[in-house]
Scaffold this motif. Structure first.
Motif, PDB file in Angstrom:
ATOM      1  N   GLU A 155       0.817  -1.219   0.000  1.00  0.00           N
ATOM      2  CA  GLU A 155       0.000   0.000   0.000  1.00  0.00           C
ATOM      3  C   GLU A 155       0.853   1.273   0.000  1.00  0.00           C
ATOM      4  N   ASN A 156       2.079   1.189   0.510  1.00  0.00           N
ATOM      5  CA  ASN A 156       2.923   2.372   0.594  1.00  0.00           C
ATOM      6  C   ASN A 156       3.905   2.496  -0.572  1.00  0.00           C
ATOM      7  N   SER A 157       3.720   1.710  -1.630  1.00  0.00           N
ATOM      8  CA  SER A 157       4.681   1.736  -2.734  1.00  0.00           C
ATOM      9  C   SER A 157       4.705   3.088  -3.442  1.00  0.00           C
ATOM     10  N   TRP A 158       3.614   3.861  -3.344  1.00  0.00           N
ATOM     11  CA  TRP A 158       3.612   5.184  -3.973  1.00  0.00           C
ATOM     12  C   TRP A 158       4.666   6.097  -3.372  1.00  0.00           C
ATOM     13  N   VAL A 159       5.036   5.851  -2.109  1.00  0.00           N
ATOM     14  CA  VAL A 159       6.072   6.665  -1.458  1.00  0.00           C
ATOM     15  C   VAL A 159       7.389   6.548  -2.234  1.00  0.00           C
ATOM     16  N   GLU A 160       7.618   5.374  -2.814  1.00  0.00           N
ATOM     17  CA  GLU A 160       8.828   5.132  -3.600  1.00  0.00           C
ATOM     18  C   GLU A 160       8.611   5.358  -5.094  1.00  0.00           C
ATOM     19  N   GLY A 161       7.430   5.839  -5.474  1.00  0.00           N
ATOM     20  CA  GLY A 161       7.190   6.191  -6.866  1.00  0.00           C
ATOM     21  C   GLY A 161       6.569   5.115  -7.724  1.00  0.00           C
ATOM     22  N   TYR A 178       3.006   2.366  -8.260  1.00  0.00           N
ATOM     23  CA  TYR A 178       1.722   1.812  -7.852  1.00  0.00           C
ATOM     24  C   TYR A 178       1.798   0.307  -8.069  1.00  0.00           C
ATOM     25  N   THR A 179       1.639  -0.452  -7.000  1.00  0.00           N
ATOM     26  CA  THR A 179       1.735  -1.902  -7.080  1.00  0.00           C
ATOM     27  C   THR A 179       0.342  -2.495  -7.072  1.00  0.00           C
ATOM     28  N   ALA A 180      -0.007  -3.163  -8.162  1.00  0.00           N
ATOM     29  CA  ALA A 180      -1.321  -3.787  -8.304  1.00  0.00           C
ATOM     30  C   ALA A 180      -1.206  -5.285  -8.053  1.00  0.00           C
ATOM     31  N   SER A 181      -2.143  -5.815  -7.311  1.00  0.00           N
ATOM     32  CA  SER A 181      -2.228  -7.250  -7.062  1.00  0.00           C
ATOM     33  C   SER A 181      -3.655  -7.683  -7.358  1.00  0.00           C
ATOM     34  N   ASP A 182      -3.888  -8.053  -8.617  1.00  0.00           N
ATOM     35  CA  ASP A 182      -5.224  -8.372  -9.102  1.00  0.00           C
ATOM     36  C   ASP A 182      -6.172  -7.194  -8.876  1.00  0.00           C
ATOM     37  N   ALA A 242     -16.135   0.284 -20.299  1.00  0.00           N
ATOM     38  CA  ALA A 242     -16.192  -1.095 -20.796  1.00  0.00           C
ATOM     39  C   ALA A 242     -14.953  -1.898 -20.421  1.00  0.00           C
ATOM     40  N   VAL A 243     -13.835  -1.222 -20.150  1.00  0.00           N
ATOM     41  CA  VAL A 243     -12.601  -1.943 -19.800  1.00  0.00           C
ATOM     42  C   VAL A 243     -12.157  -1.648 -18.369  1.00  0.00           C
ATOM     43  N   ALA A 244     -12.951  -0.902 -17.627  1.00  0.00           N
ATOM     44  CA  ALA A 244     -12.535  -0.441 -16.299  1.00  0.00           C
ATOM     45  C   ALA A 244     -12.305  -1.578 -15.314  1.00  0.00           C
ATOM     46  N   GLN A 245     -13.015  -2.690 -15.477  1.00  0.00           N
ATOM     47  CA  GLN A 245     -12.925  -3.772 -14.499  1.00  0.00           C
ATOM     48  C   GLN A 245     -11.966  -4.892 -14.910  1.00  0.00           C
ATOM     49  N   LEU A 246     -11.195  -4.685 -15.953  1.00  0.00           N
ATOM     50  CA  LEU A 246     -10.146  -5.652 -16.283  1.00  0.00           C
ATOM     51  C   LEU A 246      -9.164  -5.741 -15.115  1.00  0.00           C
ATOM     52  N   ARG A 247      -8.659  -6.947 -14.834  1.00  0.00           N
ATOM     53  CA  ARG A 247      -7.779  -7.148 -13.682  1.00  0.00           C
ATOM     54  C   ARG A 247      -6.324  -7.236 -14.123  1.00  0.00           C
ATOM     55  N   ILE A 248      -5.438  -6.739 -13.247  1.00  0.00           N
ATOM     56  CA  ILE A 248      -4.022  -6.762 -13.579  1.00  0.00           C
ATOM     57  C   ILE A 248      -3.185  -6.749 -12.312  1.00  0.00           C
ATOM     58  N   SER A 249      -1.972  -7.298 -12.396  1.00  0.00           N
ATOM     59  CA  SER A 249      -0.984  -7.259 -11.323  1.00  0.00           C
ATOM     60  C   SER A 249       0.313  -6.721 -11.890  1.00  0.00           C
ATOM     61  N   GLY A 250       1.076  -6.023 -11.067  1.00  0.00           N
ATOM     62  CA  GLY A 250       2.358  -5.490 -11.512  1.00  0.00           C
ATOM     63  C   GLY A 250       2.680  -4.186 -10.820  1.00  0.00           C
ATOM     64  N   ALA A 251       3.907  -3.704 -11.031  1.00  0.00           N
ATOM     65  CA  ALA A 251       4.349  -2.430 -10.476  1.00  0.00           C
ATOM     66  C   ALA A 251       4.468  -1.415 -11.605  1.00  0.00           C
ATOM     67  N   PHE A 252       3.806  -0.264 -11.464  1.00  0.00           N
ATOM     68  CA  PHE A 252       3.733   0.732 -12.527  1.00  0.00           C
ATOM     69  C   PHE A 252       4.332   2.056 -12.044  1.00  0.00           C
ATOM     70  N   PRO A 253       5.294   2.610 -12.804  1.00  0.00           N
ATOM     71  CA  PRO A 253       5.982   3.829 -12.365  1.00  0.00           C
ATOM     72  C   PRO A 253       5.079   5.058 -12.406  1.00  0.00           C
ATOM     73  N   LEU A 254       4.949   5.709 -11.273  1.00  0.00           N
ATOM     74  CA  LEU A 254       4.111   6.899 -11.205  1.00  0.00           C
ATOM     75  C   LEU A 254       4.793   8.112 -11.834  1.00  0.00           C
ATOM     76  N   ASP A 255       6.118   8.150 -11.791  1.00  0.00           N
ATOM     77  CA  ASP A 255       6.848   9.296 -12.312  1.00  0.00           C
ATOM     78  C   ASP A 255       7.076   9.215 -13.815  1.00  0.00           C
ATOM     79  N   ASP A 256       6.623   8.148 -14.442  1.00  0.00           N
ATOM     80  CA  ASP A 256       6.680   8.004 -15.906  1.00  0.00           C
ATOM     81  C   ASP A 256       5.383   7.340 -16.343  1.00  0.00           C
ATOM     82  N   THR A 257       4.312   8.125 -16.354  1.00  0.00           N
ATOM     83  CA  THR A 257       2.995   7.553 -16.624  1.00  0.00           C
ATOM     84  C   THR A 257       2.862   7.059 -18.062  1.00  0.00           C
ATOM     85  N   ASP A 258       3.624   7.634 -18.989  1.00  0.00           N
ATOM     86  CA  ASP A 258       3.579   7.118 -20.361  1.00  0.00           C
ATOM     87  C   ASP A 258       4.097   5.688 -20.408  1.00  0.00           C
TER      88      ASP A 258
END
Length: 316
Positions: free
Chosen positions: A237-243, A245-249, A272-288
């Protein structure tokens, strides 16, 4: 004619020229220079382009190119149609709206605040360390008799200084949370406050008198009237502090919500795609890069109309 209306008129005129095709190289350069001259220009053109896709019936029904060309040649009719589309879409490119996408206007008077894409770490007078996520704001009052923070917007992590018996209180519009030591995280949502007791036992009170204790390693939510059932934390939950967003399903909707405070433009998501599920770590400082990773992992298309307008939809 106001400044906003003039910009929309200019965007319409450029669209008319571009739709005719065979634009001379010099005019194409002039168009790119116009977009680059003011962020509101690029946003207006991107908004208009997106709205045309939504409202422009001849294109949606697949009109034959010759019919479409004949329609475009009737420039006055086409300009009138584009103005109607702009009105229906309620296009707004004003300086205030643009400023709010950079720094939340309502938060400018707060003791501490962050803009879009910013995080801030601050040590308070009692030694407690508070980290603000992007687009967040707090007021704080630290004295010999009171340790209090009011979360006005966004999300914070508080590492409460130990060795002080005085409770550290964090208030929101929905209620308050207090602890004497440890680490807490709070996120203010429109209808509730999310709470994570990372390393602290927390006392929780709603505005209307409900009370509960949350053990370290648990999370919950509360609004003015009730408190959600506690759940175990996931550990990220605190992964945003390090930049990150960590998703777990998690749903795509949740990931996009975490990315929005880090983009200065609009990030639209097709329901229509909002409820697709995903896991992974996504960089907040490089949203592209984060959006490209999502497009690689899910059956979605990320349409970058401009840096200020990005839409996510189903891959056709």
């Amino acid at each position: 004619m106001g400044k906003d209306e003039k910009i929309v008129e200019q965007a319409i005129e450029w669209m008319l020229q571009l739709e005719q095709g065979d634009l001379p190289p010099g005019e194409r350069t002039a168009f790119e220079r116009w977009k680059a001259a003011d962020p509101r220009h690029a946003m207006a053109y991107a908004n208009l382009s997106q709205s045309v896709q939504q409202f422009d019936v001849p294109r949606q029904v697949g009109a034959a190119p010759v019919i479409l060309r004949n329609t475009l040649q009737q420039k006055s009719k086409r300009r009138k149609a584009l103005k109607q589309i702009a009105a229906l879409a309620g296009l707004a490119v004003g300086a205030a709206a643009l400023l709010d996408r950079i720094t939340p206007v309502d938060a400018l008077t707060a003791d501490l605040h962050t803009g879009t894409g910013q995080r801030q770490r601050t040590t308070l007078a009692d030694g407690s360390i508070i980290t603000l996520n992007a687009r967040s704001a707090i007021d704080h009052l630290i004295s010999p008799t009171l340790r209090q923070v009011r979360l006005l917007e966004g999300e914070i992590q508080v590492q409460i200084a130990a060795g002080n018996a005085l409770p550290f209180s964090i208030e929101t519009v929905h209620g308050s949370v207090s602890a004497t030591a440890g680490t807490l995280m709070l996120g203010l949502q429109p209808l509730r406050t999310d709470l994570v007791a990372q390393q602290a036992a927390a006392l929780l009170s709603t505005r209307n008198g409900q009370h509960a204790t949350l053990a370290a390693g648990q999370r919950t939510w509360f609004d003015q009237d009730e408190i959600g059932a506690p759940r175990a934390t996931g550990g990220a939950e605190n992964s945003w502090v390090e930049g990150y967003y960590t998703a777990s399903d998690n749903s795509l909707e949740e990931v996009v919500a975490a990315l929005r405070p880090y983009r200065k433009g609009l990030l639209r998501l097709d329901p229509a795609v909002a409820q697709l599920r995903i896991s992974g770590a996504f960089p907040l400082d490089d949203t592209d890069r984060a959006l490209s990773a999502l497009a690689s992992a899910l059956p979605i298309t990320v349409n970058r109309v401009s840096p200020y307008w990005v839409s996510i939809s189903s891959r056709s």
